[in-house]
Every structure is written in structure tokens, then in C-alpha cells.
Write a protein that holds these residues in place. Sequence first.
Motif, PDB file in Angstrom:
ATOM      1  N   TRP A   1       0.842  -1.197   0.000  1.00 49.27           N
ATOM      2  CA  TRP A   1       0.000   0.000   0.000  1.00 49.27           C
ATOM      3  C   TRP A   1       0.878   1.248   0.000  1.00 49.27           C
ATOM      4  O   TRP A   1       1.800   1.368   0.800  1.00 49.27           O
ATOM      5  CB  TRP A   1      -0.896  -0.005   1.235  1.00 49.27           C
ATOM      6  CG  TRP A   1      -2.065   0.917   1.117  1.00 49.27           C
ATOM      7  CD1 TRP A   1      -3.312   0.599   0.667  1.00 49.27           C
ATOM      8  CD2 TRP A   1      -2.116   2.308   1.471  1.00 49.27           C
ATOM      9  NE1 TRP A   1      -4.127   1.697   0.696  1.00 49.27           N
ATOM     10  CE2 TRP A   1      -3.423   2.767   1.180  1.00 49.27           C
ATOM     11  CE3 TRP A   1      -1.200   3.221   1.975  1.00 49.27           C
ATOM     12  CZ2 TRP A   1      -3.829   4.068   1.400  1.00 49.27           C
ATOM     13  CZ3 TRP A   1      -1.596   4.533   2.182  1.00 49.27           C
ATOM     14  CH2 TRP A   1      -2.901   4.939   1.903  1.00 49.27           C
TER      15      TRP A   1
ATOM     16  N   THR B   1     -18.873   2.050  -0.471  1.00 53.78           N
ATOM     17  CA  THR B   1     -17.901   0.989  -0.720  1.00 53.78           C
ATOM     18  C   THR B   1     -16.481   1.509  -0.570  1.00 53.78           C
ATOM     19  O   THR B   1     -15.603   0.837  -0.012  1.00 53.78           O
ATOM     20  CB  THR B   1     -18.106   0.420  -2.146  1.00 53.78           C
ATOM     21  OG1 THR B   1     -19.426  -0.118  -2.233  1.00 53.78           O
ATOM     22  CG2 THR B   1     -17.098  -0.663  -2.468  1.00 53.78           C
ATOM     23  N   ARG B   2     -16.249   2.730  -1.047  1.00 55.85           N
ATOM     24  CA  ARG B   2     -14.910   3.308  -0.930  1.00 55.85           C
ATOM     25  C   ARG B   2     -14.587   3.643   0.522  1.00 55.85           C
ATOM     26  O   ARG B   2     -13.442   3.536   0.957  1.00 55.85           O
ATOM     27  CB  ARG B   2     -14.811   4.585  -1.769  1.00 55.85           C
ATOM     28  CG  ARG B   2     -15.341   4.445  -3.170  1.00 55.85           C
ATOM     29  CD  ARG B   2     -14.431   3.604  -4.019  1.00 55.85           C
ATOM     30  NE  ARG B   2     -13.312   4.395  -4.474  1.00 55.85           N
ATOM     31  CZ  ARG B   2     -13.378   5.220  -5.517  1.00 55.85           C
ATOM     32  NH1 ARG B   2     -14.508   5.346  -6.176  1.00 55.85           N
ATOM     33  NH2 ARG B   2     -12.333   5.902  -5.901  1.00 55.85           N
ATOM     34  N   MET B   3     -15.615   4.085   1.261  1.00 55.15           N
ATOM     35  CA  MET B   3     -15.364   4.515   2.639  1.00 55.15           C
ATOM     36  C   MET B   3     -15.022   3.353   3.558  1.00 55.15           C
ATOM     37  O   MET B   3     -14.396   3.552   4.604  1.00 55.15           O
ATOM     38  CB  MET B   3     -16.569   5.292   3.185  1.00 55.15           C
ATOM     39  CG  MET B   3     -16.665   6.700   2.607  1.00 55.15           C
ATOM     40  SD  MET B   3     -18.287   7.448   2.775  1.00 55.15           S
ATOM     41  CE  MET B   3     -18.436   7.654   4.515  1.00 55.15           C
ATOM     42  N   VAL B   4     -15.461   2.156   3.204  1.00 54.69           N
ATOM     43  CA  VAL B   4     -15.100   1.005   4.040  1.00 54.69           C
ATOM     44  C   VAL B   4     -13.866   0.292   3.492  1.00 54.69           C
ATOM     45  O   VAL B   4     -13.466  -0.735   4.017  1.00 54.69           O
ATOM     46  CB  VAL B   4     -16.275   0.006   4.190  1.00 54.69           C
ATOM     47  CG1 VAL B   4     -17.455   0.680   4.836  1.00 54.69           C
ATOM     48  CG2 VAL B   4     -16.663  -0.598   2.849  1.00 54.69           C
ATOM     49  N   SER B   5     -13.289   0.837   2.438  1.00 57.63           N
ATOM     50  CA  SER B   5     -12.057   0.254   1.894  1.00 57.63           C
ATOM     51  C   SER B   5     -10.859   0.835   2.657  1.00 57.63           C
ATOM     52  O   SER B   5     -11.012   1.649   3.562  1.00 57.63           O
ATOM     53  CB  SER B   5     -11.936   0.569   0.401  1.00 57.63           C
ATOM     54  OG  SER B   5     -11.503   1.905   0.218  1.00 57.63           O
ATOM     55  N   ALA B   6      -9.682   0.421   2.231  1.00 55.32           N
ATOM     56  CA  ALA B   6      -8.469   0.881   2.921  1.00 55.32           C
ATOM     57  C   ALA B   6      -8.031   2.261   2.469  1.00 55.32           C
ATOM     58  O   ALA B   6      -7.016   2.773   2.935  1.00 55.32           O
ATOM     59  CB  ALA B   6      -7.346  -0.124   2.681  1.00 55.32           C
ATOM     60  N   THR B   7      -8.775   2.867   1.554  1.00 57.26           N
ATOM     61  CA  THR B   7      -8.421   4.211   1.087  1.00 57.26           C
ATOM     62  C   THR B   7      -9.094   5.249   1.967  1.00 57.26           C
ATOM     63  O   THR B   7     -10.319   5.260   2.081  1.00 57.26           O
ATOM     64  CB  THR B   7      -8.876   4.412  -0.366  1.00 57.26           C
ATOM     65  OG1 THR B   7      -8.327   3.375  -1.169  1.00 57.26           O
ATOM     66  CG2 THR B   7      -8.422   5.760  -0.891  1.00 57.26           C
ATOM     67  N   PRO B   8      -8.323   6.145   2.584  1.00 56.08           N
ATOM     68  CA  PRO B   8      -8.946   7.187   3.410  1.00 56.08           C
ATOM     69  C   PRO B   8      -9.864   8.064   2.552  1.00 56.08           C
ATOM     70  O   PRO B   8      -9.542   8.346   1.384  1.00 56.08           O
ATOM     71  CB  PRO B   8      -7.756   7.985   3.937  1.00 56.08           C
ATOM     72  CG  PRO B   8      -6.571   7.089   3.770  1.00 56.08           C
ATOM     73  CD  PRO B   8      -6.851   6.237   2.582  1.00 56.08           C
ATOM     74  N   LEU B   9     -10.980   8.485   3.121  1.00 57.50           N
ATOM     75  CA  LEU B   9     -11.931   9.310   2.372  1.00 57.50           C
ATOM     76  C   LEU B   9     -11.276  10.569   1.802  1.00 57.50           C
ATOM     77  O   LEU B   9     -11.554  10.936   0.645  1.00 57.50           O
ATOM     78  CB  LEU B   9     -13.131   9.666   3.260  1.00 57.50           C
ATOM     79  CG  LEU B   9     -14.217  10.512   2.595  1.00 57.50           C
ATOM     80  CD1 LEU B   9     -14.799   9.811   1.376  1.00 57.50           C
ATOM     81  CD2 LEU B   9     -15.319  10.844   3.597  1.00 57.50           C
TER      82      LEU B   9
ATOM     83  N   VAL C   1      -2.039   4.845  -4.626  1.00 61.79           N
ATOM     84  CA  VAL C   1      -3.495   4.839  -4.498  1.00 61.79           C
ATOM     85  C   VAL C   1      -4.086   6.134  -5.048  1.00 61.79           C
ATOM     86  O   VAL C   1      -5.095   6.114  -5.780  1.00 61.79           O
ATOM     87  CB  VAL C   1      -3.894   4.641  -3.013  1.00 61.79           C
ATOM     88  CG1 VAL C   1      -5.388   4.876  -2.819  1.00 61.79           C
ATOM     89  CG2 VAL C   1      -3.528   3.245  -2.557  1.00 61.79           C
TER      90      VAL C   1
END
Lengths: 313, 296
Positions: free
Chosen positions: B46, B134-142, B51
Motif C-alpha cells: 500500500w 464501498t470506498r469509505m469502508v475500503s483501505a483508502t482514506p476518504l 493509491v
Amino acid sequence: MDVLRVEGASYRYGAVDALTEVGLAVGAGDCVALLGPNGAGKTTLVNLVTGLLAPATGTVEVCGGDPRRAATRRALGVVAQSAGFPRTFRVGELLRSAATRAGAPRGAGEQALASVGAADLAPRRAKDLSGGQQRRVQLAMALVGAPRVLVLDEPTNGLDVGSRHDFWALVAARRDEGVGVLVTTHLMEEAAAVAGHVVVLDRARVVVSGTPGELTAAMPHRTVSAVSSLAPADVAALVGAEAVTLEGGRVFVRTAEAERVVRRWLQGDATLTGLAVASATLEQAVAALTGDGSPASAHPTTPADAPLAGARS
Amino acid sequence: MSTSASTRTTEHVQTERGAAMSTASTTDLHAGQGLTAAPPPHHDGWSLRRVLLAEAADELRSVVREPITLFFSVALPVGFFAFFASAFGGQQAGGTTVAVLMLATYGTFGVMGTAMITPGLSLAEDRERGWLRTRMVSATPLPVVVAAKVVATIPHAVGVMALMTVVAVTVGGASLEPLAWVRLVAVLVVGSLPFALLGVAVGALASFGGAMALLQAVYFSTSVGSGLLFPLAMLPGWFQTVAPFLLPYHLSRLGIAQIAPETVTAEDVGTSVLVLVAATAVLGAFAVWALRRARS
């Protein structure tokens, strides 16, 4: 080791208690089903576990970390109720991006897609897929980062029986590989088939938890059914049972004394055929525990309710 | 769940048959199983830069594939510019041609539209479809997700400016130093940040349709009011009174200062910079508040 741990977690929407001091734990290689009627707090708990909300009190930890932190969520794979895929993206592109976001190596997206049997979907637009295919793609996206915990929120809503069967088989395979799984579903017999532990929420609280077998075994009533030449009222008088219904040509008797009912029914109806005795289903047990008296909850066991194959009970 | 007994606050109730069942355990956890340190994820590749670039590339890809977005953010401003540049571009104004000045005003129109509308509508649509969740629960910060939407507007805006420049040269007969053009594009792109923040805030709060209506209304009304589409001198007198209160006016003044510095005073430049910096701070706070609200 617990990969997911919720302890004393509470959450309020304004003046409404959505969760009150809820606790649960999911170990590596375990599957826990979160059950309960609408409004019980299941979605709020999922939102806490996935980091969308922070508990007002208590703690939520994923692999020892706070799921509100993005780094912690690298251990988490989530399948939401709705996919919401972007309109213009192809499945392969979504998986490649998901792999990048998860810090996975090149090719991990394709591998994840293949692992859920959906490699052939890569060139298709995600929005054009069927419900079952979308769920597979969602599961592939959730798995692409090799998560320690899978959170599945009503993952089989709207799927046909075959697609549900395939989906649960994929989940069971990941569980058997050591992934901890937390699943919410209304299809309780499916939950019973795949989950080793059940947590029932009602009115924001955990009202019961245990294995599916413990929950159903605690129910005193069983259902005796048969094709009988007697009318339901006559059957009721003959066997001394109160809850007798006729459905699909079969007479169903709900009783706490199944053996006595069977003996009397056989003695009183010489033409009796297709006799069957079924224990309470998980759905009936949960309905009894939560006071949910919906007709669907009261139906006796039918072949369609039978647990799915390929999943651990 | 592991099978170790729950021993802390677990109660037992007797069912009708006398079978015991664990119930209502607010701390129904496995006793003796303390948490250990978080194990490292299976994948450790990561990187924020990787990202962010991937997210921005996805955003740009979705813009390119969306005809409506391309129409409003590229075809409309470039088309307006081509029309008016062909009609008035050859005229002289303040030591330069109108086509060159229009490159600053219509450039402001094009860049601010790209910066404000594209990320705003993208965010609103992602929210509405459930993709943002879906993006908010991924490993990418909002914040990275949102920043990528803004970063993706940079090549988009540069593309709009490049198209306008081709039109200005071929249709309007404009002549411009390459360095001045680079300064113009850089100023407009950097100066469009407050518009991007406004777009993000609206996209975080409104539905897709609502965001579309609101942002288009702000876009066109402030563009006309700032004299981007028609010179203020051609408009009723009160436009000249209102224009200094509008952000696009100040961005266009900074743009004009790069290509026709003799037409803008240093004091005007300082004022416009201050206004845009203050607006960035205020709209940045608004965007952060809106995103927090969208998250909860």
C-alpha cells in the motif's frame, strides 16, 4: 484469536437507541451470523464494524485496530447490501483498482475474480451484470486484499436459490481458510448452514447468542406433518393439539409432544401417508425469541428451508 | 467463533423445556482471549502515491467516458469561446488582441467549471449509487478519494485550455508567449481550488440532480456576473458593482495579469489573491464539514 471484537458498544440516532451495550467476537476461521428483525440494529452494528460510525460508548476492534482508521480496514473485506458500481467501469478495471487500493500486487484483481469463479466477467460492464454476478464481483473486491475479516451485509438479498448456494459455498471456503466472517441475513436457515455461531439482536440489544443448534434445541415445539384424510379440526381433536394448519395438501401439527401426536394420529387415521417430524427451524427460534410473529416466521419446515450443501453447520 | 466458554456476564435462562441458553450478554465475549497486536495484512504494497494516482486515473477515465460531463466541461466552454473568438477575437484591447484576453476570461470559465462541477457531480453520484460507501469502508482514506477527484480535474482543465488555445490561434488569430500561456494555465488551475472545494461540499450534501442544478446555477450566474462570457463594459452598470464580490472575477483578473499585465494593477492582483485565499479557507472548512456529515 479474535479478529473482530465488539465490546459494550452503544450508538444513538438522536433520541433513538440504535445499539445498547452490544458485544460479540469473531475468531479466525469462524462465521458469526447477526440475526434479528428490521430495525433491530444490525446495520448500525455493521457500520460500527466497518468504520463508518464510531460507537458512543464501548469499543470496536478489527485485528486489534480501530476500523475508523484506514490502515485497520486493510484487514477488512466488506460486501455491502448494494454494489453501486460506477456506470462506465468494467469488472476487470474495478478489480485492478481495488487491488491497488488494498496494496495488493499486480494481478491480484484477476486472481480474486478467478477465485470466485468470475474470471469471464472481467470485460463486462459491472452495472450490466445480474444480481448473482454482481455479488460475486463484490466478493472478489472484498477478497482482493486477502482480508482477515469478511463483513457481509445481507449478501444474498434478491438472489435466486442457485446463486445463493454458490455464494455461501464461496464464503464457507474462505472461512475454512481462516478468514473470520460476520454476516447479516434474513435467510436464517442459510445462516444456520454457514455460521457456527448466531447472535440475535432485537430492539438494539443482543437478546441471545449461541450455536444454531443451541437456539433450535431450546425450542420445545416440533412440527408433525402428514397427508391425512381427516380435516384439520378433526386432526386437532384426535391428537389433542391446538395449532393445526392445512398447507399444500399437508396437515401440520405444532406440538411439544410429537411422539404422542404421532401415535394418536396413526391410530386414528389408517390412510395417513408422508408422515414427517421436524424440529423448530432457526427462523422459528429467532421469531420466538424476538417476538416476531410474522407469518413467514411461523411456517413449519418445508423442503425449501433445508440447509444448503457445501457449508458447515 | 471459538468455542471457549463465555464466563463473564453471560446469563442463562431456562426455556420451556428447561434447556439453558446464553442470552443478553452485553459482553458476551470469549473469556481469556485477549487481543493481540494487529497482524500485518497479507499484502503490504500500500502506498499513498500509488493509491492517489490510481484513484485519479479512475476519475479521469469516468469523465472521458461520460458524454454529458464532456459536453458541459469541454464542448460548452470551448464552443462558446470559438463562437465569440471568431466574432471579436481579432479586435485590439489594451495593447493585445481580444482573443488573448478571452483566453483568460473563457479560460477561467472552462477551468472553474471543470474544477467545480466534475468532482461535485462525481461525488454526488457515488453517494447516490452507494459506491462512496464501498470506498469509505475500503483501505483508502476518504480524503484521498476526494482529493483524487480534484486532482483528476487538472489534466482535464489543461486539456480544455489547450483546446481553447488552438481555437484562439486558429480562429481568433491570437499570439501568446509560451511562458505566459504556462503561467496562465498554472494560475487558473491553482486558483480554481476554491471552486473545487465548493463542488465537493455540494456533492457531499446534495443528490445528483440537486448538485447538477445547484452547481450549474452557480457556474453560469457567477460567470456572467464576473464578465467571463461578455465584457463587463457591455453589461448594465450594476454588473460592474457586483463583479468584485464574485470569485470568478478575481480568478479571471489573475489570469489576465499573466497575459496582459499592463491591464491589471499590482493592488488588484493582491486583492484578488487575498479573496481567493480567504475563499479557499472558508470553502475548505465547508467541504470538510460536508464530508464529515456525509460520512455519518
